[in-house]
Design a protein around this motif. Structure first.
Motif, PDB file in Angstrom:
ATOM      1  N   GLY A   1       0.809  -1.227   0.000  1.00 19.54           N
ATOM      2  CA  GLY A   1       0.000   0.000   0.000  1.00 19.54           C
ATOM      3  C   GLY A   1       0.836   1.269   0.000  1.00 19.54           C
ATOM      4  O   GLY A   1       1.942   1.295   0.539  1.00 19.54           O
ATOM      5  N   GLY A   2       0.325   2.298  -0.632  1.00 17.92           N
ATOM      6  CA  GLY A   2       0.948   3.609  -0.577  1.00 17.92           C
ATOM      7  C   GLY A   2       2.079   3.843  -1.556  1.00 17.92           C
ATOM      8  O   GLY A   2       2.613   4.944  -1.641  1.00 17.92           O
TER       9      GLY A   2
ATOM     10  N   GLY B   1       1.893   3.685  -4.799  1.00 23.11           N
ATOM     11  CA  GLY B   1       1.441   4.352  -6.024  1.00 23.11           C
ATOM     12  C   GLY B   1       0.772   3.417  -7.022  1.00 23.11           C
ATOM     13  O   GLY B   1       0.786   3.678  -8.221  1.00 23.11           O
TER      14      GLY B   1
ATOM     15  N   THR C   1      -2.484   2.755  -7.407  1.00 19.01           N
ATOM     16  CA  THR C   1      -3.673   3.363  -8.016  1.00 19.01           C
ATOM     17  C   THR C   1      -3.260   4.406  -9.049  1.00 19.01           C
ATOM     18  O   THR C   1      -3.770   4.423 -10.172  1.00 19.01           O
ATOM     19  CB  THR C   1      -4.560   3.984  -6.915  1.00 19.01           C
ATOM     20  OG1 THR C   1      -4.919   2.950  -5.998  1.00 19.01           O
ATOM     21  CG2 THR C   1      -5.816   4.595  -7.505  1.00 19.01           C
TER      22      THR C   1
ATOM     23  N   ASP D   1      -9.230   2.091  -4.752  1.00 13.21           N
ATOM     24  CA  ASP D   1      -9.343   3.114  -3.715  1.00 13.21           C
ATOM     25  C   ASP D   1      -8.745   4.440  -4.177  1.00 13.21           C
ATOM     26  O   ASP D   1      -7.829   4.962  -3.564  1.00 13.21           O
ATOM     27  CB  ASP D   1      -8.600   2.639  -2.465  1.00 13.21           C
ATOM     28  CG  ASP D   1      -7.115   2.440  -2.754  1.00 13.21           C
ATOM     29  OD1 ASP D   1      -6.765   2.261  -3.932  1.00 13.21           O
ATOM     30  OD2 ASP D   1      -6.308   2.488  -1.821  1.00 13.21           O
TER      31      ASP D   1
ATOM     32  N   ASN E   1       8.423   3.645  -8.143  1.00 14.12           N
ATOM     33  CA  ASN E   1       7.781   4.954  -8.121  1.00 14.12           C
ATOM     34  C   ASN E   1       8.392   5.837  -7.028  1.00 14.12           C
ATOM     35  O   ASN E   1       8.969   5.339  -6.073  1.00 14.12           O
ATOM     36  CB  ASN E   1       6.276   4.759  -7.876  1.00 14.12           C
ATOM     37  CG  ASN E   1       5.484   6.040  -8.056  1.00 14.12           C
ATOM     38  OD1 ASN E   1       5.851   6.909  -8.852  1.00 14.12           O
ATOM     39  ND2 ASN E   1       4.402   6.169  -7.303  1.00 14.12           N
TER      40      ASN E   1
ATOM     41  N   PRO F   1       9.847   9.404 -11.204  1.00 13.79           N
ATOM     42  CA  PRO F   1      10.366  10.284 -10.149  1.00 13.79           C
ATOM     43  C   PRO F   1       9.309  10.688  -9.123  1.00 13.79           C
ATOM     44  O   PRO F   1       8.114  10.619  -9.390  1.00 13.79           O
ATOM     45  CB  PRO F   1      10.824  11.524 -10.922  1.00 13.79           C
ATOM     46  CG  PRO F   1       9.988  11.548 -12.141  1.00 13.79           C
ATOM     47  CD  PRO F   1       9.726  10.102 -12.488  1.00 13.79           C
TER      48      PRO F   1
ATOM     49  N   LEU G   1       7.371  13.254  -7.865  1.00 14.44           N
ATOM     50  CA  LEU G   1       6.979  14.562  -8.395  1.00 14.44           C
ATOM     51  C   LEU G   1       6.781  15.553  -7.248  1.00 14.44           C
ATOM     52  O   LEU G   1       6.577  15.156  -6.103  1.00 14.44           O
ATOM     53  CB  LEU G   1       5.694  14.443  -9.228  1.00 14.44           C
ATOM     54  CG  LEU G   1       5.783  13.499 -10.432  1.00 14.44           C
ATOM     55  CD1 LEU G   1       4.435  13.408 -11.131  1.00 14.44           C
ATOM     56  CD2 LEU G   1       6.866  13.956 -11.406  1.00 14.44           C
TER      57      LEU G   1
ATOM     58  N   GLU H   1       4.344  17.399  -6.675  1.00 15.47           N
ATOM     59  CA  GLU H   1       2.985  17.433  -6.141  1.00 15.47           C
ATOM     60  C   GLU H   1       2.320  16.075  -6.232  1.00 15.47           C
ATOM     61  O   GLU H   1       2.710  15.248  -7.050  1.00 15.47           O
ATOM     62  CB  GLU H   1       2.143  18.424  -6.953  1.00 15.47           C
ATOM     63  CG  GLU H   1       2.371  19.867  -6.592  1.00 15.47           C
ATOM     64  CD  GLU H   1       1.566  20.774  -7.503  1.00 15.47           C
ATOM     65  OE1 GLU H   1       0.351  20.554  -7.616  1.00 15.47           O
ATOM     66  OE2 GLU H   1       2.181  21.676  -8.111  1.00 15.47           O
TER      67      GLU H   1
ATOM     68  N   ILE I   1       3.278  11.481 -15.231  1.00 13.91           N
ATOM     69  CA  ILE I   1       3.809  10.149 -14.897  1.00 13.91           C
ATOM     70  C   ILE I   1       4.085   9.364 -16.187  1.00 13.91           C
ATOM     71  O   ILE I   1       5.096   8.668 -16.310  1.00 13.91           O
ATOM     72  CB  ILE I   1       2.794   9.370 -14.020  1.00 13.91           C
ATOM     73  CG1 ILE I   1       2.522  10.097 -12.709  1.00 13.91           C
ATOM     74  CG2 ILE I   1       3.260   7.929 -13.797  1.00 13.91           C
ATOM     75  CD1 ILE I   1       3.373   9.730 -11.551  1.00 13.91           C
TER      76      ILE I   1
END
Ligand SMILES: Nc1ncnc2c1ncn2[C@@H]1O[C@H](COP(=O)(O)OP(=O)(O)O)[C@@H](O)[C@H]1O
Ligand SMILES: [Mg+2]
Length: 383
Positions: A20-21, A23, A25, A48, A282, A349, A351, A353, A364
């Motif tokens: 999870g977390g 990237g 999604t 999600d 990612n 990378p 990013l 934001e 992306i």
């Protein structure tokens, strides 16, 4: 290094897996957008999405159906798209209900199961492990054949491997002892449904407020007719996952631990004979190539420009820290490629934001779909 377009050549299904977390999604949506941009009719099944990303894809929370992302949205953001992008947000419970509806021999038994309180409990619990339902939906969409490519985001399970286990767990549940005890013709359900219901049961009924036992009996009676259908379907889902037109991508971060997890996950895929496509690392800190030669002189150079010795010092330190991170990431990625014995390691990378709109996804994609020369240029440009 390979670009994602090469990895996905000739594939029907792309599954983004990982912890999870990291990237998943975001990556799934970006891949779908990129492939749609190249002319395919693509559907991304998200699990999600962050609210803003969902909004920007025009995703509705309810419905459990794919809907097309409005082409005007791309125009507005200056994104050219030759194919079609479709998206849906998976509703695990609704998927389970659809599955039951499909397996039920007739409308009456369908309604008996769907309206049954026991089913409602069990289905929420099973749907809670969204993994199986995600693959169920994937299977359904693939069977319908409406899309050139399906991209599946996977649930935010703590353990990325739960996902691989999902079909087996459902089969186990259905084949499981507890369920079979209930479903034998002479079993519990039959006895209860028969006339022998004792006084104790009616007392029990008064206590729990509804006829739990009758509900149980009804559920198992109706469900038993569907077991074979469920099993057959689980087998077909499994073989779809193992098909050579399916491709698993492992998404991970560049730190030590995520890389270890990716290595482990890759091994499990191989053991399960599931088709591994590549790794996407990612949130990578790219080295600032342009400045590499002068790092030692940086504080002096900054002092000259900034006219504030203290600020210059801090900027210089920040830059050095960043370079250290970039070097650490590069080492980890090298190790990852070595251990996985694959050239398909794609770096995206970190990013500045969060990625929450089509423009962010397109950014992306510049990395996901870049050739190796383009990628070097991109890296150098990010100093
Ligand atoms: N390359 C990136 N650079 C910056 N932020 C990112 C990047 N990739 C993802 N994010 C952000 O990180 C957060 C988690 O991403 P998400 O795709 O939801 O992860 P997962 O699905 O694996 O849990 C989101 O807020 C997303 O916008
Ligand atoms: Mg996610």
């Amino acid at each position: 290094m390979t670009a994602i377009g090469d990895v996905l050549e000739g594939k029907d299904i792309c599954i983004c897996a990982g912890s999870g977390g990291v990237g998943k999604t975001t990556t799934s949506a970006a891949i779908a957008l990129g492939m749609a941009g190249r002319g395919l009719k693509v559907c991304v099944l998200t699990i999600d999405p962050a609210k803003r990303l969902a909004d920007s894809l025009g995703l509705k929370e309810l419905g459990n159906e794919a809907s097309r992302v409005d082409p005007r949205l791309f125009e507005r953001q200056g994104i050219e798209i030759k194919g079609e992008l479709w998206a849906m947000m998976l509703d695990a419970k609704a998927t389970f209900d659809e599955l039951v509806a499909r397996q039920a021999p007739d409308e009456e038994s369908r309604d008996r199961v769907l309206g049954n309180r026991i089913y409602q409990q069990i289905s929420s619990a099973l749907a809670g492990s969204q993994e199986y339902m995600a693959m169920e939906k994937l299977f359904e969409l693939h069977t319908e054949g409406r899309f050139d490519l399906l991209v599946l985001d996977t649930p935010p399970t703590r353990n990325a491997l739960d996902f691989l286990d999902a079909p087996r767990r459902l089969t186990q549940f259905i084949e499981g002892r507890s369920l079979r005890v209930f479903m034998r013709p002479t079993g519990f359900a039959a006895k209860v449904a028969g006339r022998g219901a004792s006084v104790a049961l009616s007392v029990f009924k008064r206590i729990v407020g509804f006829d739990l036992i009758a509900d149980l009996a009804e559920f198992f009676n109706a469900f038993s007719g569907m077991v074979d259908g469920f099993q057959a379907r689980a087998k077909r889902v499994n073989s779809l996952l193992a098909d050579k037109r399916t491709c698993f991508l492992v998404v991970c971060g560049p730190q030590g631990e995520p890389v270890d997890e990716a290595v482990y996950f890759h091994r499990k895929l191989v053991e399960a004979k599931l088709p591994f496509g590549g790794v996407i690392v990612n949130k990578v800190h790219y080295p600032a190539e342009r400045l590499r030669g002068d790092v030692a002189d940086l504080p002096a150079a900054l002092r000259e420009r900034l006219d504030d010795a203290d600020l210059a010092q801090r900027v210089a330190e920040n830059f050095t820290d960043y370079q250290a991170l970039a070097e650490r990431d590069a080492r980890n990625i090298e190790r990852l490629a070595r251990e996985l014995r694959t050239a398909a390691v794609i770096r995206v990378p970190y990013l500045d934001e969060d990625v929450h709109d089509l423009a962010g996804l397109a950014e992306i994609d510049r990395y996901l779909f870049a050739t190796s020369e383009q990628r070097e240029a991109l890296a150098a440009g990010r100093a």
